[in-house]
Design an enzyme around this catalytic site. Structure first.
Site, PDB file in Angstrom:
ATOM      1  N   CYS A  89       1.173  -0.735   0.110  1.00  0.00           N
ATOM      2  CA  CYS A  89      -0.056   0.008  -0.308  1.00  0.00           C
ATOM      3  C   CYS A  89       0.880   1.619  -0.125  1.00  0.00           C
ATOM      4  O   CYS A  89       1.550   1.897   0.776  1.00  0.00           O
ATOM      5  CB  CYS A  89      -0.990   0.424   1.505  1.00  0.00           C
ATOM      6  SG  CYS A  89      -2.311   1.182   1.171  1.00  0.00           S
ATOM      7  N   GLY A  90       1.278   2.145  -0.766  1.00  0.00           N
ATOM      8  CA  GLY A  90       1.886   2.975  -0.834  1.00  0.00           C
ATOM      9  C   GLY A  90       1.793   4.056  -0.192  1.00  0.00           C
ATOM     10  O   GLY A  90       2.034   4.799   0.590  1.00  0.00           O
ATOM     11  N   HIS A  91       0.489   4.658   0.236  1.00  0.00           N
ATOM     12  CA  HIS A  91      -0.214   5.799   0.770  1.00  0.00           C
ATOM     13  C   HIS A  91       0.114   5.407   2.218  1.00  0.00           C
ATOM     14  O   HIS A  91       0.283   5.983   3.056  1.00  0.00           O
ATOM     15  CB  HIS A  91      -1.526   6.558   0.626  1.00  0.00           C
ATOM     16  CG  HIS A  91      -2.630   5.234   1.403  1.00  0.00           C
ATOM     17  ND1 HIS A  91      -3.496   4.521   1.022  1.00  0.00           N
ATOM     18  CD2 HIS A  91      -3.093   5.760   3.244  1.00  0.00           C
ATOM     19  CE1 HIS A  91      -4.064   3.536   2.389  1.00  0.00           C
ATOM     20  NE2 HIS A  91      -4.016   4.162   2.527  1.00  0.00           N
ATOM     21  N   HIS A 204      -8.661  -3.704  -8.225  1.00  0.00           N
ATOM     22  CA  HIS A 204      -8.721  -2.358  -7.720  1.00  0.00           C
ATOM     23  C   HIS A 204      -9.013  -1.725  -9.165  1.00  0.00           C
ATOM     24  O   HIS A 204      -8.760  -2.543 -10.109  1.00  0.00           O
ATOM     25  CB  HIS A 204      -7.615  -1.537  -7.347  1.00  0.00           C
ATOM     26  CG  HIS A 204      -6.818  -1.488  -6.336  1.00  0.00           C
ATOM     27  ND1 HIS A 204      -7.091  -3.040  -6.111  1.00  0.00           N
ATOM     28  CD2 HIS A 204      -6.698  -0.987  -5.208  1.00  0.00           C
ATOM     29  CE1 HIS A 204      -5.675  -2.835  -4.626  1.00  0.00           C
ATOM     30  NE2 HIS A 204      -6.354  -1.842  -4.171  1.00  0.00           N
ATOM     31  N   ASP A 236     -10.199   5.201  -2.953  1.00  0.00           N
ATOM     32  CA  ASP A 236      -8.524   6.005  -2.818  1.00  0.00           C
ATOM     33  C   ASP A 236      -9.375   7.671  -2.916  1.00  0.00           C
ATOM     34  O   ASP A 236      -9.396   8.313  -3.694  1.00  0.00           O
ATOM     35  CB  ASP A 236      -7.786   5.620  -3.383  1.00  0.00           C
ATOM     36  CG  ASP A 236      -5.896   6.023  -2.343  1.00  0.00           C
ATOM     37  OD1 ASP A 236      -6.293   6.336  -1.915  1.00  0.00           O
ATOM     38  OD2 ASP A 236      -5.683   4.691  -2.883  1.00  0.00           O
ATOM     39  N   CYS A 240      -3.826   6.769  -4.669  1.00  0.00           N
ATOM     40  CA  CYS A 240      -2.655   5.299  -5.082  1.00  0.00           C
ATOM     41  C   CYS A 240      -1.727   5.534  -5.605  1.00  0.00           C
ATOM     42  O   CYS A 240      -0.838   5.306  -6.222  1.00  0.00           O
ATOM     43  CB  CYS A 240      -4.274   4.465  -5.406  1.00  0.00           C
ATOM     44  SG  CYS A 240      -4.164   2.775  -5.649  1.00  0.00           S
ATOM     45  N   GLY A 241      -0.953   4.761  -4.559  1.00  0.00           N
ATOM     46  CA  GLY A 241       0.787   4.429  -4.616  1.00  0.00           C
ATOM     47  C   GLY A 241       1.357   2.927  -5.523  1.00  0.00           C
ATOM     48  O   GLY A 241       1.168   3.066  -6.531  1.00  0.00           O
ATOM     49  N   THR A 242      -0.047   2.233  -5.238  1.00  0.00           N
ATOM     50  CA  THR A 242       0.569   1.089  -6.028  1.00  0.00           C
ATOM     51  C   THR A 242      -0.585   0.780  -7.410  1.00  0.00           C
ATOM     52  O   THR A 242      -0.261   0.727  -7.940  1.00  0.00           O
ATOM     53  CB  THR A 242      -0.238  -0.733  -5.161  1.00  0.00           C
ATOM     54  OG1 THR A 242      -1.876   0.126  -4.562  1.00  0.00           O
ATOM     55  CG2 THR A 242       0.415  -0.605  -4.271  1.00  0.00           C
TER      56      THR A 242
END
Ligand code: PYC
Length: 326
Positions: A89-91, A204, A236, A240-242
């Protein structure tokens, strides 16, 4: 009996993260890919108790801070949400490092972080921003056509960025805050059609559009705006980082972004991540994306779980949230 779980809350570009720093389940010392399965099979009630109402909401992403297996890593983390567990999870990673900085458990500079899908490199910058070099990301399938009931033909790319995404560039939707109910319904229908079309792991969905023209001049100008449906009911609030990692992999594969060039991704609420990539294996189309953003700690609390509370482990959710959503 009363159990106490200590958490720190933060948000990254508006998207919340709740990190369990003590009192979480004991998952042993095996690889994180095994620990996440133990979490899922034996301790899922912790996920529900921390994320679901009445303590949380479907918007929250949780993270269980854990000891890494690899001694070169500063920490290990298992992310989870309202319906399941996330690969990366990026964030949430940006939120985790803001949390560790708040606790004075981490110094400025580069660190390694273990996740169930691999080790990522995270840099805590002097200005408080966090850069995450993610796991290798790639496009799995290009221009997949799906027939979506009530919508029609939709074309998109299936890509991995630490989670599985379906990226849609052409649609008739307006990506703004006033339209999120409609966007949730629209993207859930797309997800179901993509799953039925042979991509059952895609959880997603990302819609893309031009960025908001009236952006804040103190922020870098965005290249694109997105709306990202997360695995359950929520969207999100961050870019969204990913998801941005998956997008960078597609841009790289199409020759639309060069190694090291910046890509500024804006979310549906206008928050931004700055992305770039380096090739891991150009022939295989695999990139190592870097996502930079900022998180702010906004809560420090002890969650209390009492055995005689009928909603101790959260309000039960329907078995299959997705089916209900369509
Ligand atoms: O930032 O990677 C991310 C993410 C995944 C789900 C919500 N945020």
């Amino acid at each position: 009996m009363t159990r106490r779980v200590q958490v720190i809350d933060s948000h990254t570009g508006g998207e919340p993260t709740r990190i369990i720093i003590s009192g979480g389940p004991d998952l042993g010392t095996g690889p994180l890919s095994e620990r996440v399965e133990r979490f899922r099979n034996e301790f899922d009630h912790y996920r529900c108790g921390v994320i679901h109402e009445p303590r949380g909401s479907e918007v929250l992403v949780g993270g269980l801070l854990t000891e890494p297996v690899d001694a070169s890593c500063a920490a290990g983390i298992i992310f989870f949400n309202d319906v399941s567990y996330l690969g990366m999870c990026g964030h949430g990673t940006i939120g985790l490092f803001a949390t560790l900085a708040h606790l004075e458990r981490i110094s400025l500079g580069e660190h390694r972080l273990e996740t169930p899908v691999g080790i990522v490199t995270v840099t805590l910058e002097p200005d408080g921003s966090v850069a995450v070099e993610n796991v290798a990301s790639y496009r799995e399938a290009q221009a997949v056509e799906v027939d979506v009931p009530g919508i029609g033909r939709i074309v998109g790319d299936v890509a991995w960025g630490g989670n599985w995404f379906f990226l849609v560039y052409e649609h008739d939707q307006e990506l703004n805050l006033a339209n999120t109910d409609r966007l949730l319904m629209y993207t859930r229908r797309i997800r179901q059609a993509v799953n039925e079309a042979g991509f059952p792991l895609v959880d997603h969905v990302e819609l893309y559009a031009s960025p908001d023209a009236s952006h804040d001049a103190s922020e870098p100008e965005a290249h694109s705006r997105n709306f990202v449906l997360c695995p359950g009911y929520a969207y999100d609030r961050s870019p969204c980082g990913t998801g941005t990692s998956a997008k960078l992999a597609c841009l790289a594969a199409d020759g639309k972004l060069a190694e090291g060039e910046h890509w500024v991704q804006e979310s549906v609420i206008g928050s931004r991540f700055v992305g770039s990539f380096r090739w891991e294996d150009q022939d295989a189309g695999r990139v190592l994306p870097t996502i930079r953003g900022r998180a702010f700690v906004n809560g420090e609390s002890t969650l209390i779980f009492q055995d005689d509370d009928p909603f101790c482990w959260g309000i039960p959710q329907p078995e299959d949230m997705r089916a209900l959503a369509e």
